[in-house]
Design a protein around this motif. Structure first.
Motif: not given
Length: 510
Positions: A243-246, A257-258, A471-472
């Motif tokens: 999950i890439l932060q904004k 979330a890729v 999922p982080i």
């Protein structure tokens, strides 16, 4: 003349109208609504300490084909038995090739295909910290920061194998890649057993031990063992996406979330270029190294053609709604603007890797002396294959680049085609999306192409539904720490990861 101009203007107006209509009506996915937090992480000191203890055991894999010191791997196995007695007592568990670990939680309905969660417990070396100062104990048993004058402290806030718990984080090599996921799966399993939950279908955990050096002794043999038992998995879950932060993804104003639904292939070749050797005082008109330079320039300048694959088209459809109007217009009107879209994508290293088979010149060897011309120069070029391209096509591409020169071409490392692409309409994929909403409701979940190699690739022989996602929620700095210095995982991420996997296991057949 006026009539022609009028016709051209009318055509232009119609064209603009079509582009705008397609842009505004394109089915871009809307960002999820939610409170932005999802399931609130509940700190579990015991779970944290169990991960910390695992980090302290330096299960480093290095060298070729898994030839490394396994003594710490024996220690790690014993640690697991002591730490998770409920799992060992209530599952079928066994070893494959001594260090591959398999756990099976039996389900109530044997007619259902099982699911399997993957991880690995080997880690890469800690880097220069290992040799900077022999007087500094990098395997620190305590949670204290390193001394300010310590050479190790230049890179690590805490020892690489300290398992330090501080600042709301757990520090050490492997916290993200990938003992954090390993222990979160064990914790989820442990919770299911403690709560006396019996799943409908069998749930497996399968842990490799040499993923960082290719996975041939670990995951490959576990997958082959499963195949020999005629096991067919409804889903395989492994690492890959995050999950890439904004703000992490340029141009996208949301957490993303890729989910890796495929991974790129791999081909490394050594190209030996022949020429005239001799003394540098009487050089030939064209040296071997000059010829090699021409070939390398050809390979970098004329690369494999970029393509928007169906998987990446789905990715753009999902994230496009959070992009600028110009980007949405290009995505919605690829019938006209695809060359413009590809031109923009190939200008950035990250996005370029998503739309083409990449070319990377990595090593070169020539003369051993400054005044000697080597009669042979060799260099290595690595290709990461896009799904849709084949190893044969890349070899043909190399043949064109080397045309006219006397060369020898040799494959090195593990050659593999790009993986199959897993469907996004399966129950297995929908559960990932639901799990993401559970812990990060506003994140945009989207299929993605994993550009690195994972153990999941080996499991294509036992499943067609393979998904790569951890999922982080991660920042750019945390992402850079993977395989680098000062690696850590936040306690919040770790707690949410445990909850996510437990959510998948509990809800797979509801």
């Amino acid at each position: 003349m006026k009539k022609l101009l009028f016709i051209l203007l009318a055509i232009l107006i119609v064209l603009i109208a079509v582009i705008l209509i397609k842009t505004f009506t394109y089915p871009f996915r809307k960002a999820n609504a939610g409170n932005g937090q999802g399931w609130k992480a509940v700190k579990n000191d015991s779970a944290i300490q169990r991960l910390s203890g695992g980090i302290k055991i330096p299960t480093v894999s290095a060298g070729e084909l898994g030839e490394f010191d396994y003594s710490t791997f024996d220690t790690f196995k014993e640690y697991l038995k002591q730490t998770y007695p409920l799992i060992y007592q209530n599952t079928e568990n066994y070893e494959v090739n001594k260090y591959g670990l398999v756990f099976r939680l039996k389900g109530s309905n044997p007619s259902l295909d099982p699911i399997v969660f993957l991880s690995h417990y080997d880690v890469v070396p800690p880097g220069d910290a290992e040799i900077k100062d022999k007087s500094e104990n990098i395997f620190r048993p305590d949670d204290q920061p390193l001394a300010p004058n310590s050479k190790v402290a230049e890179d690590w806030d805490f020892g690489p194998f300290s398992g330090a718990v501080a600042n709301g984080r757990i520090y050490g090599r492997g916290t993200i890649d990938m003992k954090g996921m390993f222990f979160s799966l064990m914790e989820s399993f442990n919770n299911l057993i403690k709560n006396k939950h019996t799943p409908q279908r069998d749930i497996y955990l399968a842990f490799g031990f040499d993923e960082e050096v290719g996975g041939q002794k670990g995951a490959a043999q576990i997958a082959n063992y499963f195949k020999s038992k005629n096991l067919k998995f409804d889903a395989v879950y492994d690492e890959g996406g995050l999950i890439l932060q904004k703000g992490s993804v340029a141009g996208i104003d949301a957490d993303v979330a890729v989910i890796g639904c495929a991974e790129k292939g791999f081909l490394s070749v050594k190209i030996k270029v022949k020429g005239l050797g001799g003394h540098s005082s009487m050089p030939p008109l064209e040296s071997a190294i000059g010829k090699a330079a021409v070939i390398m320039q050809r390979l970098e300048k004329d690369q494999m053609k970029p393509i928007v694959t169906p998987l990446m088209n789905e990715f753009f459809t999902n994230i496009g709604g959070s992009m600028s109007f110009v980007n949405r217009m290009a995505i919605a009107n690829q019938w006209l603007l695809r060359p413009v879209l590809l031109s923009q994508l190939t200008k950035n290293n990250s996005t370029n890797a998503l739309v083409r088979t990449t070319t990377a010149l990595t090593m070169m060897k020539g003369s051993d002396a400054p005044n000697v011309l080597s009669p042979e120069v060799e260099f290595i070029v690595n290709f990461r294959l896009l799904p849709g391209n084949t190893v044969k096509e890349v070899k043909d591409h190399i043949a064109r680049a080397t045309e006219g020169f006397n060369v020898e071409i040799e494959e090195i490392d593990n050659v593999k085609e790009a993986s199959a692409v897993s469907s996004t309409t399966t129950k297995a994929f929908k559960l990932i999306e639901a799990g993401i909403r559970e812990i990060h409701p506003t994140a945009i979940a989207t299929p993605y192409l994993t550009v690195g190699a994972t153990d999941a690739y080996k499991y294509q022989i036992v499943s067609k539904n393979i998904y790569r996602f951890m999922p982080i929620k991660i920042t750019d700095a945390e992402k850079q720490s993977i395989h680098s210095t000062n690696e850590y995982i936040s306690i919040e991420n770790y707690m949410k990861m445990i909850h996510y996997f437990e959510f998948i296991m509990l809800n797979y057949d509801k």
